[in-house]
Scaffold this motif. Structure first.
Motif, short mmCIF file in Angstrom:
data_model
loop_
_atom_site.label_atom_id
_atom_site.label_comp_id
_atom_site.label_asym_id
_atom_site.label_seq_id
_atom_site.Cartn_x
_atom_site.Cartn_y
_atom_site.Cartn_z
N VAL A 47 43.47 34.91 41.57
CA VAL A 47 42.88 35.92 42.46
C VAL A 47 41.63 36.51 41.81
O VAL A 47 40.60 36.73 42.48
CB VAL A 47 43.91 37.03 42.78
CG1 VAL A 47 43.28 38.15 43.59
CG2 VAL A 47 45.09 36.44 43.51
N THR A 48 41.70 36.75 40.51
CA THR A 48 40.54 37.27 39.80
C THR A 48 39.36 36.32 39.88
O THR A 48 38.23 36.73 40.15
CB THR A 48 40.89 37.51 38.31
OG1 THR A 48 42.06 38.33 38.26
CG2 THR A 48 39.77 38.20 37.59
N GLN A 49 39.61 35.03 39.69
CA GLN A 49 38.55 34.03 39.77
C GLN A 49 37.97 33.96 41.18
O GLN A 49 36.76 33.79 41.36
CB GLN A 49 39.08 32.65 39.34
CG GLN A 49 39.38 32.56 37.87
CD GLN A 49 38.15 32.83 37.02
OE1 GLN A 49 37.05 32.44 37.35
NE2 GLN A 49 38.35 33.52 35.91
N GLN A 50 38.82 34.09 42.18
CA GLN A 50 38.34 34.05 43.56
C GLN A 50 37.44 35.24 43.86
O GLN A 50 36.38 35.09 44.50
CB GLN A 50 39.54 34.05 44.52
CG GLN A 50 39.15 33.90 45.97
CD GLN A 50 40.36 33.88 46.88
OE1 GLN A 50 41.48 34.09 46.42
NE2 GLN A 50 40.15 33.66 48.15
N ILE A 51 37.81 36.41 43.38
CA ILE A 51 36.99 37.61 43.59
C ILE A 51 35.65 37.46 42.89
O ILE A 51 34.59 37.77 43.44
CB ILE A 51 37.73 38.87 43.10
CG1 ILE A 51 38.92 39.14 44.01
CG2 ILE A 51 36.81 40.08 43.08
CD1 ILE A 51 39.86 40.20 43.48
N LEU A 52 35.68 36.96 41.66
CA LEU A 52 34.43 36.76 40.92
C LEU A 52 33.54 35.75 41.63
O LEU A 52 32.32 35.92 41.69
CB LEU A 52 34.73 36.29 39.50
CG LEU A 52 35.31 37.36 38.57
CD1 LEU A 52 35.70 36.74 37.24
CD2 LEU A 52 34.31 38.47 38.36
N GLN A 53 34.12 34.71 42.17
CA GLN A 53 33.33 33.70 42.86
C GLN A 53 32.70 34.26 44.12
O GLN A 53 31.55 33.96 44.45
CB GLN A 53 34.21 32.49 43.20
CG GLN A 53 33.44 31.34 43.80
CD GLN A 53 34.35 30.18 44.13
OE1 GLN A 53 35.56 30.29 44.08
NE2 GLN A 53 33.76 29.06 44.48
#
Length: 141
Positions: free
Chosen positions: A92-98
């Motif tokens: 989820v963190t990676q998705q938000i950053l992307q």
């Protein structure tokens, strides 16, 4: 409302309460005094001036900023950051950053799955017999 505005309001309220108390004591101390026209005008003018900022020295915003500048919040911030544990999964963190990277192509990460495909040797699918058959049908010879 900011704390500075609240403090300033309380200071003004305390000053007005103190001046009311002082005036009350002056009246009770002696017999009622008759005021002249000038004295009455001067008193009313003092009331008008009290409500304005005339005669008061304004505080410099730069001085106020420099007073607060010297405060070091590093320790409190570090304590807070180390005490807080994130319960959000890494995906989820990676998705938000992307999503927050930006819309331009230069901001996007390049996918690693773009491999070049090997090209087969270029040749024709048709044989010589197919060409002769087409020639006979098309030209009629």
């Amino acid at each position: 409302m900011s704390a500075a505005l609240l403090r300033r309001g309380l200071e003004l309220l305390a000053a007005s309460e103190a001046s009311r108390a002082a005036r009350g004591q002056a009246k009770t101390s002696g017999a009622p005094m008759k005021r002249t026209r000038r004295a009455r005008a001067k008193a009313s003018q003092a009331l008008k001036l009290r409500n304005s900022a005339k005669g008061k020295v304004p505080k410099s915003a730069l001085d106020e900023y420099q007073k607060r500048q010297c405060q070091d919040h590093l320790e409190t911030n570090l304590k807070f950051m180390t005490s807080v544990r994130s319960t959000v999964p890494e995906s989820v963190t990676q998705q938000i950053l992307q999503q927050n990277q930006g819309r331009k192509a230069c901001d996007r990460l390049v996918a690693k799955t773009t491999k070049k495909k090997k090209k087969k040797a270029e040749g024709t699918v048709f044989t010589e017999e197919d060409f002769q058959k087409f020639q006979r049908e098309y030209f009629g010879s």
